[in-house]
Design a protein around this motif. Structure first.
Motif, PDB file in Angstrom:
ATOM      1  N   ASP A 120     -55.191  25.536   4.485  1.00 28.81           N
ATOM      2  CA  ASP A 120     -54.189  24.477   4.439  1.00 28.81           C
ATOM      3  C   ASP A 120     -53.894  24.207   2.973  1.00 28.81           C
ATOM      4  O   ASP A 120     -54.718  23.639   2.258  1.00 28.81           O
ATOM      5  CB  ASP A 120     -54.714  23.225   5.141  1.00 28.81           C
ATOM      6  N   LYS A 121     -52.713  24.619   2.513  1.00 28.29           N
ATOM      7  CA  LYS A 121     -52.371  24.502   1.094  1.00 28.29           C
ATOM      8  C   LYS A 121     -51.607  23.223   0.790  1.00 28.29           C
ATOM      9  O   LYS A 121     -51.157  23.017  -0.331  1.00 28.29           O
ATOM     10  CB  LYS A 121     -51.535  25.720   0.677  1.00 28.29           C
ATOM     11  N   SER A 122     -51.427  22.386   1.805  1.00 31.81           N
ATOM     12  CA  SER A 122     -50.623  21.187   1.600  1.00 31.81           C
ATOM     13  C   SER A 122     -51.340  20.182   0.722  1.00 31.81           C
ATOM     14  O   SER A 122     -52.568  20.092   0.713  1.00 31.81           O
ATOM     15  CB  SER A 122     -50.277  20.548   2.952  1.00 31.81           C
ATOM     16  N   GLY A 123     -50.559  19.445  -0.034  1.00 29.53           N
ATOM     17  CA  GLY A 123     -51.107  18.404  -0.893  1.00 29.53           C
ATOM     18  C   GLY A 123     -50.262  17.160  -0.792  1.00 29.53           C
ATOM     19  O   GLY A 123     -49.518  16.960   0.154  1.00 29.53           O
ATOM     20  N   GLY A 124     -50.352  16.308  -1.771  1.00 32.57           N
ATOM     21  CA  GLY A 124     -49.579  15.074  -1.778  1.00 32.57           C
ATOM     22  C   GLY A 124     -48.785  14.946  -3.061  1.00 32.57           C
ATOM     23  O   GLY A 124     -48.851  15.792  -3.944  1.00 32.57           O
ATOM     24  N   GLY A 125     -48.015  13.902  -3.134  1.00 30.75           N
ATOM     25  CA  GLY A 125     -47.318  13.616  -4.385  1.00 30.75           C
ATOM     26  C   GLY A 125     -45.902  14.116  -4.465  1.00 30.75           C
ATOM     27  O   GLY A 125     -45.288  14.059  -5.532  1.00 30.75           O
ATOM     28  N   GLY A 126     -45.328  14.612  -3.392  1.00 31.08           N
ATOM     29  CA  GLY A 126     -43.938  15.049  -3.433  1.00 31.08           C
ATOM     30  C   GLY A 126     -42.988  13.879  -3.615  1.00 31.08           C
ATOM     31  O   GLY A 126     -43.259  12.766  -3.163  1.00 31.08           O
ATOM     32  N   ASP A 127     -41.845  14.127  -4.284  1.00 31.94           N
ATOM     33  CA  ASP A 127     -40.886  13.044  -4.483  1.00 31.94           C
ATOM     34  C   ASP A 127     -39.569  13.281  -3.748  1.00 31.94           C
ATOM     35  O   ASP A 127     -38.623  12.513  -3.903  1.00 31.94           O
ATOM     36  CB  ASP A 127     -40.611  12.803  -5.973  1.00 31.94           C
ATOM     37  N   LEU A 128     -39.492  14.363  -2.941  1.00 35.85           N
ATOM     38  CA  LEU A 128     -38.307  14.589  -2.115  1.00 35.85           C
ATOM     39  C   LEU A 128     -38.733  15.321  -0.851  1.00 35.85           C
ATOM     40  O   LEU A 128     -39.371  16.376  -0.923  1.00 35.85           O
ATOM     41  CB  LEU A 128     -37.267  15.432  -2.870  1.00 35.85           C
ATOM     42  N   THR A 129     -38.406  14.744   0.298  1.00 34.71           N
ATOM     43  CA  THR A 129     -38.728  15.374   1.583  1.00 34.71           C
ATOM     44  C   THR A 129     -37.436  15.863   2.222  1.00 34.71           C
ATOM     45  O   THR A 129     -36.451  15.124   2.300  1.00 34.71           O
ATOM     46  CB  THR A 129     -39.431  14.381   2.524  1.00 34.71           C
ATOM     47  N   VAL A 130     -37.459  17.121   2.662  1.00 34.45           N
ATOM     48  CA  VAL A 130     -36.259  17.729   3.247  1.00 34.45           C
ATOM     49  C   VAL A 130     -36.590  18.262   4.630  1.00 34.45           C
ATOM     50  O   VAL A 130     -37.722  18.655   4.915  1.00 34.45           O
ATOM     51  CB  VAL A 130     -35.714  18.862   2.352  1.00 34.45           C
ATOM     52  N   VAL A 131     -35.585  18.262   5.499  1.00 38.51           N
ATOM     53  CA  VAL A 131     -35.717  18.775   6.869  1.00 38.51           C
ATOM     54  C   VAL A 131     -34.518  19.660   7.166  1.00 38.51           C
ATOM     55  O   VAL A 131     -33.400  19.350   6.744  1.00 38.51           O
ATOM     56  CB  VAL A 131     -35.775  17.611   7.894  1.00 38.51           C
ATOM     57  N   THR A 132     -34.755  20.745   7.875  1.00 41.06           N
ATOM     58  CA  THR A 132     -33.650  21.552   8.389  1.00 41.06           C
ATOM     59  C   THR A 132     -33.868  21.806   9.872  1.00 41.06           C
ATOM     60  O   THR A 132     -35.001  21.988  10.325  1.00 41.06           O
ATOM     61  CB  THR A 132     -33.513  22.880   7.629  1.00 41.06           C
ATOM     62  N   HIS A 133     -32.743  21.789  10.619  1.00 41.69           N
ATOM     63  CA  HIS A 133     -32.859  21.940  12.069  1.00 41.69           C
ATOM     64  C   HIS A 133     -31.594  22.581  12.625  1.00 41.69           C
ATOM     65  O   HIS A 133     -30.483  22.078  12.410  1.00 41.69           O
ATOM     66  CB  HIS A 133     -33.073  20.570  12.710  1.00 41.69           C
ATOM     67  N   ASN A 134     -31.770  23.696  13.320  1.00 44.98           N
ATOM     68  CA  ASN A 134     -30.688  24.252  14.126  1.00 44.98           C
ATOM     69  C   ASN A 134     -30.686  23.458  15.426  1.00 44.98           C
ATOM     70  O   ASN A 134     -31.583  23.593  16.254  1.00 44.98           O
ATOM     71  CB  ASN A 134     -30.923  25.743  14.394  1.00 44.98           C
ATOM     72  N   VAL A 135     -29.645  22.636  15.610  1.00 41.84           N
ATOM     73  CA  VAL A 135     -29.653  21.688  16.725  1.00 41.84           C
ATOM     74  C   VAL A 135     -29.187  22.301  18.037  1.00 41.84           C
ATOM     75  O   VAL A 135     -29.275  21.660  19.090  1.00 41.84           O
ATOM     76  CB  VAL A 135     -28.794  20.448  16.396  1.00 41.84           C
ATOM     77  N   ASN A 136     -28.661  23.542  17.993  1.00 42.56           N
ATOM     78  CA  ASN A 136     -28.210  24.275  19.185  1.00 42.56           C
ATOM     79  C   ASN A 136     -26.879  23.693  19.690  1.00 42.56           C
ATOM     80  O   ASN A 136     -26.805  22.536  20.106  1.00 42.56           O
ATOM     81  CB  ASN A 136     -29.267  24.233  20.291  1.00 42.56           C
ATOM     82  N   ALA A 137     -25.856  24.518  19.660  1.00 44.08           N
ATOM     83  CA  ALA A 137     -24.528  24.076  20.098  1.00 44.08           C
ATOM     84  C   ALA A 137     -24.526  23.601  21.546  1.00 44.08           C
ATOM     85  O   ALA A 137     -23.703  22.761  21.927  1.00 44.08           O
ATOM     86  CB  ALA A 137     -23.522  25.208  19.914  1.00 44.08           C
ATOM     87  N   ASP A 138     -25.439  24.115  22.350  1.00 44.44           N
ATOM     88  CA  ASP A 138     -25.506  23.724  23.763  1.00 44.44           C
ATOM     89  C   ASP A 138     -26.544  22.640  24.028  1.00 44.44           C
ATOM     90  O   ASP A 138     -26.974  22.448  25.177  1.00 44.44           O
ATOM     91  CB  ASP A 138     -25.818  24.958  24.622  1.00 44.44           C
ATOM     92  N   ASN A 139     -26.941  21.934  22.985  1.00 43.94           N
ATOM     93  CA  ASN A 139     -27.930  20.863  23.118  1.00 43.94           C
ATOM     94  C   ASN A 139     -27.432  19.821  24.134  1.00 43.94           C
ATOM     95  O   ASN A 139     -26.342  19.263  23.974  1.00 43.94           O
ATOM     96  CB  ASN A 139     -28.147  20.209  21.756  1.00 43.94           C
ATOM     97  N   PRO A 140     -28.217  19.526  25.174  1.00 43.13           N
ATOM     98  CA  PRO A 140     -27.741  18.583  26.198  1.00 43.13           C
ATOM     99  C   PRO A 140     -27.746  17.125  25.746  1.00 43.13           C
ATOM    100  O   PRO A 140     -27.087  16.292  26.366  1.00 43.13           O
ATOM    101  CB  PRO A 140     -28.739  18.798  27.351  1.00 43.13           C
ATOM    102  N   ASP A 141     -28.481  16.817  24.663  1.00 40.39           N
ATOM    103  CA  ASP A 141     -28.565  15.420  24.225  1.00 40.39           C
ATOM    104  C   ASP A 141     -28.571  15.360  22.697  1.00 40.39           C
ATOM    105  O   ASP A 141     -29.609  15.104  22.074  1.00 40.39           O
ATOM    106  CB  ASP A 141     -29.822  14.755  24.790  1.00 40.39           C
ATOM    107  N   PRO A 142     -27.428  15.596  22.056  1.00 41.36           N
ATOM    108  CA  PRO A 142     -27.387  15.604  20.594  1.00 41.36           C
ATOM    109  C   PRO A 142     -27.776  14.267  19.975  1.00 41.36           C
ATOM    110  O   PRO A 142     -28.379  14.229  18.902  1.00 41.36           O
ATOM    111  CB  PRO A 142     -25.936  15.972  20.279  1.00 41.36           C
ATOM    112  N   GLY A 143     -27.445  13.168  20.623  1.00 43.17           N
ATOM    113  CA  GLY A 143     -27.798  11.863  20.079  1.00 43.17           C
ATOM    114  C   GLY A 143     -29.295  11.677  19.953  1.00 43.17           C
ATOM    115  O   GLY A 143     -29.803  11.179  18.942  1.00 43.17           O
ATOM    116  N   GLU A 144     -30.031  12.079  20.995  1.00 46.95           N
ATOM    117  CA  GLU A 144     -31.488  11.946  20.953  1.00 46.95           C
ATOM    118  C   GLU A 144     -32.089  12.881  19.907  1.00 46.95           C
ATOM    119  O   GLU A 144     -33.047  12.526  19.221  1.00 46.95           O
ATOM    120  CB  GLU A 144     -32.065  12.260  22.343  1.00 46.95           C
ATOM    121  N   THR A 145     -31.514  14.079  19.778  1.00 39.83           N
ATOM    122  CA  THR A 145     -31.996  15.013  18.753  1.00 39.83           C
ATOM    123  C   THR A 145     -31.800  14.432  17.364  1.00 39.83           C
ATOM    124  O   THR A 145     -32.691  14.519  16.508  1.00 39.83           O
ATOM    125  CB  THR A 145     -31.263  16.357  18.875  1.00 39.83           C
TER     126      THR A 145
END
Length: 342
Positions: A120-145
């Protein structure tokens, strides 16, 4: 009475447990007398050697026929599953050759993937958190996603495969958390910090599936790219068809190479893993946040049983301190996240 007990013990001596050392010596003796122990299982030993060579020289396997090399590299870690199978077969065959030959693929697999699997190479102290997600064009509930993604409290969120009819659903669900956002074609980015220099990136598809913007974060300005490279297909008569994906990777790599900002983050669904040579125009310039600071393989697709990490967070000029996959949403991909130091 003592004499009777002694006689009874002698008469039933076979019932007394045999010492462990005696059993081991008898087993070793039986193996020494088994003259076929080295000759049996030579085919299994040859398969183990072949497996070793495939893992070592995977980059030399040509792509000319059905992109076989890229297909292998996409699922390269899973070759390790062949090792316990060969071990069981070797034990069943009572073959010393088959069992000992497994030292080779075990050593190579651990060299390739042991750092991901067992540290486990994870540590602490980051100053920017980023997320990426392919939400799927056929997602049945985009609001909840969208709510699931916003709950991560990331500073920057990139979404891919935005269907035109669902765009406003994502905008409404995320606007309470993210003051700034931009949507370019089927990709979008939401940020807690101001954006500038936003523009689409041409990845040779005829429509927009990639973009570039600059996030003015407290730790410094960083160029953020969001990309959704074309899908690949595995066809019975054509193998691994990825020509369009590969052309888009070339174009994306060229755009990143000309990026004037020193700090760069790429977020998106690249439809390929870091091992896939066809993504070299991109991977040769950036490093994986998961590889640098993750815990495990971080497989992201398919969400029901993740087998490959095709959703990537890659960086240049910033330091990843942790990376992880998030819980499943209504999409067929898992969201992936990373924290970096700017």
């Amino acid at each position: 009475m003592a004499q009777a007990y002694t006689q009874e013990t002698e008469q039933h001596g076979g019932d007394a447990p045999e010492p462990t050392g005696s059993r081991a010596r008898r087993l070793l003796g039986r193996l020494r007398r088994d003259r076929g122990i080295w000759r049996r299982g030579l085919v299994l030993a040859a398969i183990a050697v072949l497996l070793t060579l495939v893992m070592i020289f995977h980059a030399e396997i040509p792509n000319r026929v059905g992109n076989l090399g890229s297909l292998l590299e996409t699922f390269l870690p899973w070759l390790g599953l062949l090792i316990p199978i060969l071990l069981v077969l070797g034990l069943v065959r009572r073959s010393a050759s088959a069992v000992l030959s497994l030292v080779l693929p075990v050593a190579v697999w651990l060299n390739l993937f042991g750092g991901l699997m067992f540290s486990d190479k994870s540590g602490g102290g980051g100053d920017l958190t980023v997320v990426t997600h392919n939400v799927n064009a056929d997602n049945p509930d985009p609001g909840e996603t969208a709510k699931d993604v916003a709950a991560s409290d990331a500073d920057v969120v990139a979404l891919e495969e935005l269907k035109s009819g669902a765009v406003q659903t994502y905008v409404r669900a995320l606007e309470g958390t993210y003051r700034y956002h931009t949507i370019q074609g089927t990709v979008g980015l939401w940020s807690k910090y101001p954006l500038s220099g936003t523009k689409p990136v041409d990845i040779k598809l005829g429509w927009t599936r990639a973009m570039r913007t600059v996030v003015d974060a407290p730790g410094g300005r960083v160029a953020v790219y969001v990309a959704h490279l074309p899908s690949v297909r595995v066809k019975f008569n054509a193998g691994f068809t990825a020509g369009q994906r590969d052309d888009s990777a070339d174009a994306l790599g060229a755009a990143i190479a000309n990026e004037p900002q020193d700090k760069v983050i790429l977020l998106g669904d690249l439809n390929g893993t870091m091992n896939d040579r066809s993504l070299a125009p991109v991977t040769s310039q950036l490093r994986s946040a998961q590889g640098a600071a993750g815990d495990g393989f971080g497989f992201s697709w398919p969400a029901s049983f993740p087998m490959a990490r095709i959703d990537q967070i890659m960086v240049r000029g910033v330091t990843p301190v942790s990376a992880w996959t998030m819980p499943r949403t209504g999409s067929d991909h898992l969201p992936v996240a990373a924290s970096v130091k700017l």
